[in-house]
Design a protein around this motif. Structure first.
Motif, PDB file in Angstrom:
ATOM      1  N   ASP A   1    -126.954   3.071  50.578  1.00 55.74           N
ATOM      2  CA  ASP A   1    -126.388   3.214  51.894  1.00 55.74           C
ATOM      3  C   ASP A   1    -124.844   2.959  52.047  1.00 55.74           C
ATOM      4  O   ASP A   1    -124.103   3.608  52.816  1.00 55.74           O
ATOM      5  N   ARG A   2    -124.443   1.945  51.425  1.00 52.99           N
ATOM      6  CA  ARG A   2    -122.850   1.601  51.703  1.00 52.99           C
ATOM      7  C   ARG A   2    -121.948   1.867  50.604  1.00 52.99           C
ATOM      8  O   ARG A   2    -120.735   1.857  50.830  1.00 52.99           O
ATOM      9  N   THR A   3    -122.490   2.260  49.551  1.00 51.44           N
ATOM     10  CA  THR A   3    -121.632   2.550  48.209  1.00 51.44           C
ATOM     11  C   THR A   3    -121.739   3.729  47.808  1.00 51.44           C
ATOM     12  O   THR A   3    -123.129   4.279  47.714  1.00 51.44           O
ATOM     13  N   SER A   4    -121.126   4.292  46.725  1.00 47.84           N
ATOM     14  CA  SER A   4    -121.189   5.217  45.919  1.00 47.84           C
ATOM     15  C   SER A   4    -120.429   5.191  44.628  1.00 47.84           C
ATOM     16  O   SER A   4    -119.561   4.314  44.686  1.00 47.84           O
ATOM     17  N   GLY A   5    -120.676   6.046  43.731  1.00 52.42           N
ATOM     18  CA  GLY A   5    -120.053   6.122  42.567  1.00 52.42           C
ATOM     19  C   GLY A   5    -119.643   4.813  41.704  1.00 52.42           C
ATOM     20  O   GLY A   5    -120.672   3.966  41.445  1.00 52.42           O
ATOM     21  N   ASP A   6    -118.445   4.758  41.425  1.00 54.43           N
ATOM     22  CA  ASP A   6    -118.166   3.515  40.394  1.00 54.43           C
ATOM     23  C   ASP A   6    -118.426   2.149  41.308  1.00 54.43           C
ATOM     24  O   ASP A   6    -119.025   1.415  40.576  1.00 54.43           O
ATOM     25  N   GLN A   7    -118.274   2.133  42.457  1.00 50.10           N
ATOM     26  CA  GLN A   7    -118.704   0.990  43.082  1.00 50.10           C
ATOM     27  C   GLN A   7    -119.880   0.458  42.998  1.00 50.10           C
ATOM     28  O   GLN A   7    -120.425  -0.550  42.779  1.00 50.10           O
ATOM     29  N   ALA A   8    -120.928   1.583  43.473  1.00 49.30           N
ATOM     30  CA  ALA A   8    -122.300   1.715  43.252  1.00 49.30           C
ATOM     31  C   ALA A   8    -122.885   1.034  41.987  1.00 49.30           C
ATOM     32  O   ALA A   8    -123.824   0.209  41.786  1.00 49.30           O
ATOM     33  N   ALA A   9    -122.287   1.567  40.799  1.00 52.24           N
ATOM     34  CA  ALA A   9    -122.756   1.315  39.515  1.00 52.24           C
ATOM     35  C   ALA A   9    -122.362  -0.139  39.274  1.00 52.24           C
ATOM     36  O   ALA A   9    -123.119  -0.892  38.592  1.00 52.24           O
ATOM     37  N   ARG A  10    -121.195  -0.627  39.902  1.00 53.70           N
ATOM     38  CA  ARG A  10    -120.683  -1.879  39.383  1.00 53.70           C
ATOM     39  C   ARG A  10    -121.685  -2.844  40.279  1.00 53.70           C
ATOM     40  O   ARG A  10    -122.342  -3.780  39.542  1.00 53.70           O
ATOM     41  N   LEU A  11    -122.045  -2.700  41.391  1.00 60.83           N
ATOM     42  CA  LEU A  11    -122.930  -3.406  42.169  1.00 60.83           C
ATOM     43  C   LEU A  11    -124.428  -3.533  41.570  1.00 60.83           C
ATOM     44  O   LEU A  11    -125.010  -4.548  41.343  1.00 60.83           O
ATOM     45  N   PHE A  12    -124.669  -2.308  41.107  1.00 60.52           N
ATOM     46  CA  PHE A  12    -126.153  -2.515  40.579  1.00 60.52           C
ATOM     47  C   PHE A  12    -126.050  -3.376  39.142  1.00 60.52           C
ATOM     48  O   PHE A  12    -127.078  -3.813  38.828  1.00 60.52           O
ATOM     49  N   SER A  13    -124.889  -3.014  38.586  1.00 64.65           N
ATOM     50  CA  SER A  13    -124.981  -3.630  37.151  1.00 64.65           C
ATOM     51  C   SER A  13    -124.874  -5.478  37.636  1.00 64.65           C
ATOM     52  O   SER A  13    -125.455  -6.326  36.825  1.00 64.65           O
ATOM     53  N   VAL A  14    -124.195  -5.777  38.901  1.00 64.38           N
ATOM     54  CA  VAL A  14    -123.973  -7.274  39.037  1.00 64.38           C
ATOM     55  C   VAL A  14    -125.307  -7.680  39.449  1.00 64.38           C
ATOM     56  O   VAL A  14    -125.960  -8.661  38.939  1.00 64.38           O
ATOM     57  N   MET A  15    -126.218  -6.936  40.113  1.00 68.21           N
ATOM     58  CA  MET A  15    -127.675  -7.278  40.466  1.00 68.21           C
ATOM     59  C   MET A  15    -128.514  -7.288  39.153  1.00 68.21           C
ATOM     60  O   MET A  15    -129.306  -8.405  39.195  1.00 68.21           O
ATOM     61  N   MET A  16    -128.236  -6.362  38.324  1.00 69.19           N
ATOM     62  CA  MET A  16    -128.945  -6.624  37.053  1.00 69.19           C
ATOM     63  C   MET A  16    -128.696  -7.892  36.264  1.00 69.19           C
ATOM     64  O   MET A  16    -129.538  -8.522  35.604  1.00 69.19           O
ATOM     65  N   ILE A  17    -127.427  -8.237  36.363  1.00 68.07           N
ATOM     66  CA  ILE A  17    -127.120  -9.708  35.817  1.00 68.07           C
ATOM     67  C   ILE A  17    -127.650 -10.902  36.359  1.00 68.07           C
ATOM     68  O   ILE A  17    -128.341 -11.672  35.699  1.00 68.07           O
ATOM     69  N   ILE A  18    -127.942 -10.880  37.667  1.00 71.01           N
ATOM     70  CA  ILE A  18    -128.537 -12.035  38.318  1.00 71.01           C
ATOM     71  C   ILE A  18    -129.939 -11.958  38.277  1.00 71.01           C
ATOM     72  O   ILE A  18    -130.709 -12.934  37.710  1.00 71.01           O
ATOM     73  N   THR A  19    -130.757 -10.503  38.310  1.00 73.82           N
ATOM     74  CA  THR A  19    -131.972 -10.500  38.005  1.00 73.82           C
ATOM     75  C   THR A  19    -132.419 -10.789  36.578  1.00 73.82           C
ATOM     76  O   THR A  19    -133.596 -11.009  36.268  1.00 73.82           O
TER      77      THR A  19
END
Length: 410
Positions: free
Chosen positions: A139-157
């Motif tokens: 909802d709040r991001t797209s493109g590079d920012q979304a990919a970066r945040l999903f990757s950060v979540m992957m690190i945490i999870t």
């Protein structure tokens, strides 16, 4: 069709304004996504005690794992489309309250039949957090920012599969398997506070869809009809099948075939899970320099290479255990490159139906996992070939699914 093969969002869907996601909010979303491995892996060390305490059989206790996974898939498919109509915050709050009650029900279960039912409910309500957390980021991001945040979540999870069995093993002794569920109930309460405090509504009213069966069915049909979304989703979901093949088979391969102790297995499992986090961190550094689609192509290519190599080693040199262990590490590490980028690209294709898109993606992921799990056990504990063959097939199909997104871009 547009000539640019790396467009993330099709022209018909307007990208959202790029708003930052504060760290407390991102941590809250990551905790919601981590509930699945926490609720599964923390519980595993207590399974033998459940058999004794509830006077049941090991096969009956295994049903509590099966029903949890089924509930996790069903919860995502049910609530994802609903969140496109109701917004994100209300389903999260209600789902987390019910997750707390389900955890309490598991702790108090008087029989195996009751435990099987409440484990399904725990998976169902846990799936709400998993699916809506992804939609909130979309909802709040797209493109590079979304990919970066999903990757950060992957690190945490990715830390959850490392910590959960160790924590569960430490807790089962002093507090028992019921105590583990009380701890999970406490974690659900923490999640409820985090959602209430740090996760605002991210889906404006003017972007919502009516909550009607016809509209929900139409939304599901629409996301499934988007070839590029489907290609990214299949590439991710089937690629996850290779990961699940490793997860399901590794206890038998590493302990029974390779001869390592249970303690050493836990260490190797933790190292491999750490590989996901390392690759995810590398991905966050590369996003912005390389497009998420390019990074996904690298990840899928690496995954296919590992799949081919693992099958060759399993057929030609199955006794070279160190080489198989290296390939297992490489296999898990590629997930850190594919998961965040594939999720961002897939949901970017269906931005106006992010909840539905997230639901289909998550449901496919765990459905493939459920299909793969029995396949790797065909060879029992005497051969690595079933695991390697399953990994190989999944990597080939994942690469083929990604290739369809290339063709549909022209």
């Amino acid at each position: 069709m547009p000539s640019d093969p790396v467009r993330v969002t099709p022209p018909r869907d307007e990208a959202p304004p790029q708003r930052s996601i504060p760290v407390p909010m991102l941590l809250s979303l990551a905790l919601l996504s981590a509930i699945a491995p926490l609720a599964t892996d923390m519980y595993l060390p207590g399974l033998p005690r459940v058999v004794d305490d509830l006077h049941t059989s090991p096969s009956s206790v295994q049903l509590t794992l099966t029903t949890f996974m089924l509930g996790l898939a069903a919860g995502q498919l049910l609530v994802g489309p609903l969140s496109d109509g109701l917004g994100r915050r209300r389903p999260l709050l209600v789902g987390t309250v019910l997750l707390t009650l389900a955890g309490l029900g598991c702790a108090l279960a008087p029989s195996i039949a009751v435990l099987v039912v409440v484990r399904f409910l725990q998976g169902l309500t846990g799936g709400i957090g998993v699916v809506v957390a992804r939609a909130v980021i979309a909802d709040r991001t797209s493109g590079d920012q979304a990919a970066r945040l999903f990757s950060v979540m992957m690190i945490i999870t990715s830390a959850a599969p490392v910590v959960a069995p160790l924590l569960g093993g430490a807790l089962v002794g002093p507090i028992g398997w019921r105590g583990v569920f009380y701890v999970l109930t406490g974690l659900a309460l923490v999640m409820l506070f985090a959602v209430a405090r740090f996760v605002p509504e991210t889906l404006p009213a003017d972007r919502r869809h009516p909550v009607e069966a016809r509209v929900i069915a139409g939304n599901i049909a629409a996301v499934l009809g988007d070839r590029r979304y489907l290609g990214y989703t299949l590439s991710f979901g089937i690629g996850f099948g290779a990961m699940f093949a490793y997860i399901s088979a590794s206890p038998f391969v590493i302990q029974d075939i390779m001869g390592f102790s249970p303690g050493m297995y836990s260490v190797l499992f933790a190292i491999n899970a750490l590989g996901i986090g390392i690759a995810g961190w590398v991905n966050t550094r590369l996003v912005g320099r390389l497009h998420p689609r390019r990074l996904l192509a690298i990840g899928v290519g690496a995954l296919l290479t590992v799949g081919v190599a693992m099958l060759v080693v399993a057929l030609v040199a199955p006794d070279v255990h160190w080489l198989l262990l290296v390939l297992m590490f490489c296999l898990t590490s590629t997930f850190g490159l594919t998961a965040g980028n594939a999720t961002a690209l897939a949901l970017g294709e269906v931005r106006e139906r992010a909840g539905t898109g997230s639901a289909v993606l998550g449901t496919l992921q765990f459905t493939v996992g459920a299909i793969v799990s029995p396949l790797v056990g065909i060879g029992g504990s005497t051969s690595v070939v079933p695991m390697a063959l399953t990994v190989f097939v999944c990597t080939v199909l994942s690469a083929a699914a990604f290739a369809t997104t290339v063709r549909s871009a022209h």
